[in-house]
Design a protein around this motif. Structure first.
Motif, PDB file in Angstrom:
ATOM      1  N   PRO A  85       0.829  -1.208   0.000  1.00 54.98           N
ATOM      2  CA  PRO A  85       0.000   0.000   0.000  1.00 54.98           C
ATOM      3  C   PRO A  85       0.865   1.261   0.000  1.00 54.98           C
ATOM      4  O   PRO A  85       1.838   1.356   0.752  1.00 54.98           O
ATOM      5  CB  PRO A  85      -0.798  -0.134   1.307  1.00 54.98           C
ATOM      6  CG  PRO A  85      -0.848  -1.604   1.573  1.00 54.98           C
ATOM      7  CD  PRO A  85       0.468  -2.140   1.090  1.00 54.98           C
ATOM      8  N   GLY A  86       0.526   2.194  -0.860  1.00 55.61           N
ATOM      9  CA  GLY A  86       1.289   3.430  -0.963  1.00 55.61           C
ATOM     10  C   GLY A  86       2.404   3.393  -1.982  1.00 55.61           C
ATOM     11  O   GLY A  86       3.054   4.408  -2.230  1.00 55.61           O
ATOM     12  N   ASP A  87       2.647   2.224  -2.603  1.00 58.18           N
ATOM     13  CA  ASP A  87       3.752   2.090  -3.567  1.00 58.18           C
ATOM     14  C   ASP A  87       3.363   2.442  -4.998  1.00 58.18           C
ATOM     15  O   ASP A  87       4.247   2.506  -5.872  1.00 58.18           O
ATOM     16  CB  ASP A  87       4.287   0.645  -3.572  1.00 58.18           C
ATOM     17  CG  ASP A  87       5.165   0.343  -2.374  1.00 58.18           C
ATOM     18  OD1 ASP A  87       5.477   1.267  -1.611  1.00 58.18           O
ATOM     19  OD2 ASP A  87       5.525  -0.843  -2.205  1.00 58.18           O
ATOM     20  N   ARG A  88       2.083   2.652  -5.265  1.00 55.99           N
ATOM     21  CA  ARG A  88       1.628   2.778  -6.648  1.00 55.99           C
ATOM     22  C   ARG A  88       2.415   3.807  -7.426  1.00 55.99           C
ATOM     23  O   ARG A  88       2.905   3.540  -8.536  1.00 55.99           O
ATOM     24  CB  ARG A  88       0.133   3.130  -6.674  1.00 55.99           C
ATOM     25  CG  ARG A  88      -0.423   3.321  -8.079  1.00 55.99           C
ATOM     26  CD  ARG A  88      -1.834   3.893  -8.062  1.00 55.99           C
ATOM     27  NE  ARG A  88      -2.332   4.068  -9.415  1.00 55.99           N
ATOM     28  CZ  ARG A  88      -2.024   5.087 -10.201  1.00 55.99           C
ATOM     29  NH1 ARG A  88      -1.190   6.034  -9.779  1.00 55.99           N
ATOM     30  NH2 ARG A  88      -2.527   5.169 -11.431  1.00 55.99           N
ATOM     31  N   ASP A  89       2.535   5.005  -6.892  1.00 56.49           N
ATOM     32  CA  ASP A  89       3.174   6.090  -7.649  1.00 56.49           C
ATOM     33  C   ASP A  89       4.660   5.824  -7.868  1.00 56.49           C
ATOM     34  O   ASP A  89       5.203   6.123  -8.941  1.00 56.49           O
ATOM     35  CB  ASP A  89       2.980   7.427  -6.931  1.00 56.49           C
ATOM     36  CG  ASP A  89       1.524   7.896  -6.963  1.00 56.49           C
ATOM     37  OD1 ASP A  89       0.744   7.345  -7.769  1.00 56.49           O
ATOM     38  OD2 ASP A  89       1.175   8.788  -6.175  1.00 56.49           O
ATOM     39  N   LEU A  90       5.341   5.249  -6.863  1.00 49.21           N
ATOM     40  CA  LEU A  90       6.764   4.920  -7.023  1.00 49.21           C
ATOM     41  C   LEU A  90       6.950   3.853  -8.101  1.00 49.21           C
ATOM     42  O   LEU A  90       7.847   3.951  -8.944  1.00 49.21           O
ATOM     43  CB  LEU A  90       7.351   4.425  -5.702  1.00 49.21           C
ATOM     44  CG  LEU A  90       7.717   5.474  -4.650  1.00 49.21           C
ATOM     45  CD1 LEU A  90       8.126   4.783  -3.360  1.00 49.21           C
ATOM     46  CD2 LEU A  90       8.818   6.386  -5.149  1.00 49.21           C
ATOM     47  N   ILE A  91       6.120   2.827  -8.071  1.00 46.71           N
ATOM     48  CA  ILE A  91       6.229   1.754  -9.057  1.00 46.71           C
ATOM     49  C   ILE A  91       5.997   2.285 -10.462  1.00 46.71           C
ATOM     50  O   ILE A  91       6.744   1.967 -11.395  1.00 46.71           O
ATOM     51  CB  ILE A  91       5.228   0.632  -8.716  1.00 46.71           C
ATOM     52  CG1 ILE A  91       5.676  -0.095  -7.446  1.00 46.71           C
ATOM     53  CG2 ILE A  91       5.105  -0.360  -9.874  1.00 46.71           C
ATOM     54  CD1 ILE A  91       4.655  -1.072  -6.899  1.00 46.71           C
ATOM     55  N   ALA A  92       4.984   3.120 -10.611  1.00 47.97           N
ATOM     56  CA  ALA A  92       4.656   3.646 -11.939  1.00 47.97           C
ATOM     57  C   ALA A  92       5.699   4.642 -12.422  1.00 47.97           C
ATOM     58  O   ALA A  92       6.168   4.567 -13.565  1.00 47.97           O
ATOM     59  CB  ALA A  92       3.273   4.291 -11.905  1.00 47.97           C
ATOM     60  N   ALA A  93       6.087   5.579 -11.556  1.00 42.73           N
ATOM     61  CA  ALA A  93       6.986   6.654 -11.980  1.00 42.73           C
ATOM     62  C   ALA A  93       8.378   6.153 -12.307  1.00 42.73           C
ATOM     63  O   ALA A  93       9.057   6.710 -13.179  1.00 42.73           O
ATOM     64  CB  ALA A  93       7.056   7.723 -10.897  1.00 42.73           C
ATOM     65  N   HIS A  94       8.816   5.093 -11.626  1.00 39.55           N
ATOM     66  CA  HIS A  94      10.188   4.614 -11.794  1.00 39.55           C
ATOM     67  C   HIS A  94      10.262   3.268 -12.505  1.00 39.55           C
ATOM     68  O   HIS A  94      11.331   2.664 -12.553  1.00 39.55           O
ATOM     69  CB  HIS A  94      10.879   4.546 -10.435  1.00 39.55           C
ATOM     70  CG  HIS A  94      10.968   5.876  -9.749  1.00 39.55           C
ATOM     71  ND1 HIS A  94      11.886   6.834 -10.102  1.00 39.55           N
ATOM     72  CD2 HIS A  94      10.213   6.424  -8.755  1.00 39.55           C
ATOM     73  CE1 HIS A  94      11.724   7.907  -9.338  1.00 39.55           C
ATOM     74  NE2 HIS A  94      10.715   7.685  -8.516  1.00 39.55           N
ATOM     75  N   ASP A  95       9.144   2.844 -13.074  1.00 39.07           N
ATOM     76  CA  ASP A  95       9.087   1.610 -13.869  1.00 39.07           C
ATOM     77  C   ASP A  95       9.691   0.439 -13.106  1.00 39.07           C
ATOM     78  O   ASP A  95      10.594  -0.251 -13.586  1.00 39.07           O
ATOM     79  CB  ASP A  95       9.799   1.807 -15.208  1.00 39.07           C
ATOM     80  CG  ASP A  95       9.564   0.645 -16.165  1.00 39.07           C
ATOM     81  OD1 ASP A  95       8.550  -0.059 -15.993  1.00 39.07           O
ATOM     82  OD2 ASP A  95      10.402   0.425 -17.063  1.00 39.07           O
TER      83      ASP A  95
END
Length: 344
Positions: A85-95
């Motif tokens: 939870p909370g990782d969505r933006d990091l995963i998406a932004a940094h592939d």
């Protein structure tokens, strides 16, 4: 300098990766979690990428973001903890590629980032991370329809080649993945050394890259030199350090060194650890404290300005043995006060 100097041999790091890569016919990745095992993830990642690594593993998404900033686009960066939870933006932004560990993580990932790349981690017997056999059987067809990039598991006893757990986990992993047209990975450093039956499509060396066991042929990567703050003469019968745990049996010359357990040099190592002036041993005396270590330099021909605690004469695993732990803990505990110097 009033702090120790931690010298990191990047050429040795690259050579260790190439040596481990040569032991298999499959792709060789690199595990650079915990800030590159304490040595600096940016420098470690760039060095290993130049050596040929194209796939990197980290523990958490925040580590993955830092590695992506160092490497830029191109190399794959996989996250052992999966999609938290909370990782969505990091995963998406940094592939980043989360290694999904449960049905809940799978559902969360496909809902939060539909179409985003992921891998799957299975539990083949370690009972730590990954889907168990029944969970995987229930999800397998659905998961495979989403095109995972990798299916992996992790060995519990790979540093003990004769342990029957290795064969058991290999058998379990094969049973869980047989017939699947997805790249598979089972082995870190110890698994690589177990032989090709354990290699599958990708290996993930970690501690062996940094000069640690069980890769006995590894080149040493880390040297740690510590400055001497003060040297004093004491008489036979005098004590040194907290608790009076060491008492001089002869007139002695004692050096106080600027490092301690706040710098990752564990208190437990005190009674067995050595420091070195070149090849000359200087036993640690008294307790290791937060910022200071004391050593007996009586037998040296001249007073030293620095003493080495890690290097050719004493490896990270030697220090770990003195402290009753493993090289992983020593490496990843190396403190932030050291002056880090990288040699290529």
């Amino acid at each position: 300098m009033s702090t120790g100097k931690l010298t990191i041999d990047l050429a040795a790091l690259a050579d260790n990766w190439r040596a481990l890569d040569s032991l298999s016919r499959c792709e060789t990745a690199a595990v650079i979690k915990a800030n590159g095992y304490g040595l600096g993830s940016a420098q470690v990642a760039k060095t290993l990428a130049q050596a040929g690594a194209r796939h990197f593993f980290v523990a958490i998404a925040e580590e993955g973001a830092a590695v992506r900033q160092a490497l830029g686009q191109g190399p794959r960066i996989s996250v052992f903890s999966g999609h938290m939870p909370g990782d969505r933006d990091l995963i998406a932004a940094h592939d980043l590629t989360p290694m999904l560990n449960s049905i809940d993580q799978m559902l969360h990932h496909v809902e939060a980032l539909p179409g985003h790349r992921f891998g799957i981690q299975l539990d083949s017997g370690m009972n730590r991370l990954g889907m168990e056999a029944a969970e995987w059987a229930a999800l397998r067809d659905i998961a495979l329809s989403q095109d995972p990039t990798l299916i992996m598991s992790h060995l519990a006893c790979a540093d003990e080649p004769d342990h029957d757990m290795n064969a058991r986990q290999l058998r379990n992993f094969v049973e869980m993945t047989d017939g699947i047209d997805v790249p598979r990975s089972l082995s870190a450093t110890g698994g690589i050394l177990l032989g090709r039956d354990f290699h599958f499509d990708l290996t993930r060396p970690g501690v062996g890259l940094y000069g640690g066991m069980p890769f006995a042929e590894a080149r040493p990567v880390v040297t740690l030199d510590l400055p001497v703050i003060q040297i004093r003469d004491i008489e036979a019968g005098e004590a040194v350090g907290y608790g009076n745990t060491w008492i001089a049996q002869r007139p002695s010359r004692i050096a106080t060194i600027a490092a301690g357990y706040a710098d990752g040099l564990l208190r437990a190592m005190g009674p067995k650890a050595q420091l070195f002036a070149g090849s000359s041993r200087c036993p640690v005396v008294g307790r290791v404290s937060m910022d200071l270590i004391t050593a007996d330099v009586t037998d040296l021909p001249q007073d030293p300005d620095t003493l080495s605690i890690m290097g050719p004469a004493q490896t990270v695993d030697d220090i770990a043995e003195a402290a009753g732990t493993i090289g992983y803990e020593i490496l990843t505990s190396l403190g932030g006060r050291y002056q880090r110097e990288y040699h290529s």
